[in-house]
Design an enzyme around this catalytic site. Sequence first.
Site, short mmCIF file in Angstrom:
data_model
loop_
_atom_site.label_atom_id
_atom_site.label_comp_id
_atom_site.label_asym_id
_atom_site.label_seq_id
_atom_site.Cartn_x
_atom_site.Cartn_y
_atom_site.Cartn_z
N SER A 201 77.10 57.44 171.55
CA SER A 201 76.22 56.74 172.49
C SER A 201 74.86 56.44 171.89
O SER A 201 74.74 55.72 170.92
CB SER A 201 76.10 57.55 173.78
N HIS A 202 73.81 57.04 172.46
CA HIS A 202 72.44 56.73 172.07
C HIS A 202 71.94 57.59 170.91
O HIS A 202 70.79 57.47 170.51
CB HIS A 202 71.52 56.94 173.28
N ASP B 24 71.94 50.42 174.41
CA ASP B 24 72.00 51.54 173.47
C ASP B 24 73.18 51.42 172.51
O ASP B 24 73.82 50.37 172.41
CB ASP B 24 72.08 52.85 174.24
N ASP C 272 76.35 52.44 172.37
CA ASP C 272 77.69 52.01 172.81
C ASP C 272 77.64 51.03 173.97
O ASP C 272 78.69 50.72 174.55
CB ASP C 272 78.54 53.23 173.17
N ASP D 127 76.29 51.13 177.06
CA ASP D 127 76.41 51.49 178.48
C ASP D 127 75.07 51.75 179.16
O ASP D 127 75.02 51.95 180.37
CB ASP D 127 77.35 52.69 178.67
N ARG D 128 73.97 51.75 178.41
CA ARG D 128 72.65 51.96 179.00
C ARG D 128 71.84 50.68 178.98
O ARG D 128 72.13 49.77 178.22
CB ARG D 128 71.90 53.07 178.26
N LYS E 37 78.94 53.38 183.14
CA LYS E 37 77.70 52.64 183.27
C LYS E 37 77.77 51.45 182.32
O LYS E 37 78.54 51.46 181.37
CB LYS E 37 76.49 53.53 182.99
#
Length: 551
Positions: free
Chosen positions: A113-114, A281, A283, A285-286, A380
């Site tokens: 992710s982030h 971010d 991946d 999703d943010r 998300k």
Amino acid sequence: MAIQLINTAPIAGQQPGTSGLRKKVGVFSEPQYLENFVQSVFDTLGDCHGQTLVLGGDGRYYNRTAIQTVLRMAAAHGYARVLLGQGGILSTPAVSCVIRKRGASGGLILSASHNPGGPDGDFGIKYNIANGGPAPEKITDAIFARTKELTEYRISDAPDIDLDTLGEVRIEQMVVEVIDPVADYAELMQELFDFDAIRALFAGGLRICFDGMHAVSGPYATAILEGLLGAPKGSVINGLPLEDFGGGHPDPNPVNAAELIARMAGEDGDNQAPDFGAASDGDGDRNMIVGRRFDVTPSDSLAILAAHATVAPGYRAGLKGIARSMPTSGAADRVAAALGIPSFETPTGWKFFGNLLDAGMATLCGEESYGTGSNHVREKDGLWAVLFWLNLLAAKQQSVEQIVRAHWATYGRNYYSRHDYEDIDSAAATQLMDAVRGQLAALPGQQLGQQPGKYTVALADDFSYTDPVDGSVSHKQGIRIIMTDGSRIVLRLSGTGTQGATLRLYLERYEADPAHHDMPTQQALAGLIAIAEQVAQIRQRTGRDKPTVTT
């Protein structure tokens, strides 16, 4: 080609966190580390014969190598088909979209992710179930249990396949279909939002800046914003996914997206800052939403989208309910009350929203960590939030700041901030949380702080959640200290890091009077910050004079 059984032994520490298993690249690349975890996933799922698996990741370092391993193991476990994003690329919301659209049994997402990438950075893997959402705790607990008893794994000895050419290839009896990573997702977005209205917005001169942070959302934003919607070329910056995210930290906040913030303030040499800015971010999703010289908190973003949801075609029937994670501000709760719909407070982690969405009890969901989404997928979704905001701008014909201030005037302002203390000693972090827990029973009724930042504690607890759909219970999900006026202090340890511990301190204060809506956020929260230090002794216990990141 042949299927091999390889002897192995349990590897300690393979416990999935909030969003799967995350470790340093050096750990994942150790012999049998990835294979053991993937075998444990497949063993937990049971018979995989004839099923379809979705596979992709955020393009970070080790992504392509890991994909080849997962493909050979999927073939050895009888999968009939794997839908693989071209080049190994699939954003997390796109994986959810493809699982749901194509009727797959689940998907594996290769991402941290982030978290930072590169050879010295982080890597991760998580399993999403057939509804498109992250595996619930009963599955991740079973996967972890299996990692502690594993003695062998199954894998094909097939050679690597071409990840970059669209089309089909075979590994053993399994078909690998390399798909366009954007197509299914873009089609879904066109069903949800008024693309004609957004095109007209750009044709009328709206200037935007979307920062892909050299992460997975760049290709999606370029194809949709510049391609389908006609935003000027160059509206997407840092749009090429890189294995090390260009040396940056792909976490969309004002600190890490400094280039975007500078552009939105007109500090990049351009006399006119863009009208609308956003970042996503690692991946995808943010999301972070910013106006011209004006930041939007994730909590406010969720509340504002909920209040205006019916401007978007996909939500014109109205909302069934709104769900937020416990640390997220109560701004969305006020909107839900005004709309006469339920609001839900869940633990952090998107998997907790899945049951509510599947049961039709909620439509929009959000987390304070720049995560917003809806029932269109079970994750998300960063670009979805950007498109929702653009649809709102087109419908209201107002600036981002005007929309936010009008919302505050109607519902009041929830002053809100998160203070992150990253990579602190794990033992010290645990001792801090235990020490605060030891005070909880005595806190209600106490007056804390000093005038004008004096508060009376109404409730102090360690948040537990009972799922209203299946009755499952999750304990110790974060410490809450709630004041009589609704102000809150929340403390929790993050489950997304790969070294040390991250302590998150959340602070919230409600202000109804528009005459007091222009106070600097940290000033407005100063009294609560002092009380948090008094109760938790963060400086003394962590050795930190200030947070690593304040958002």
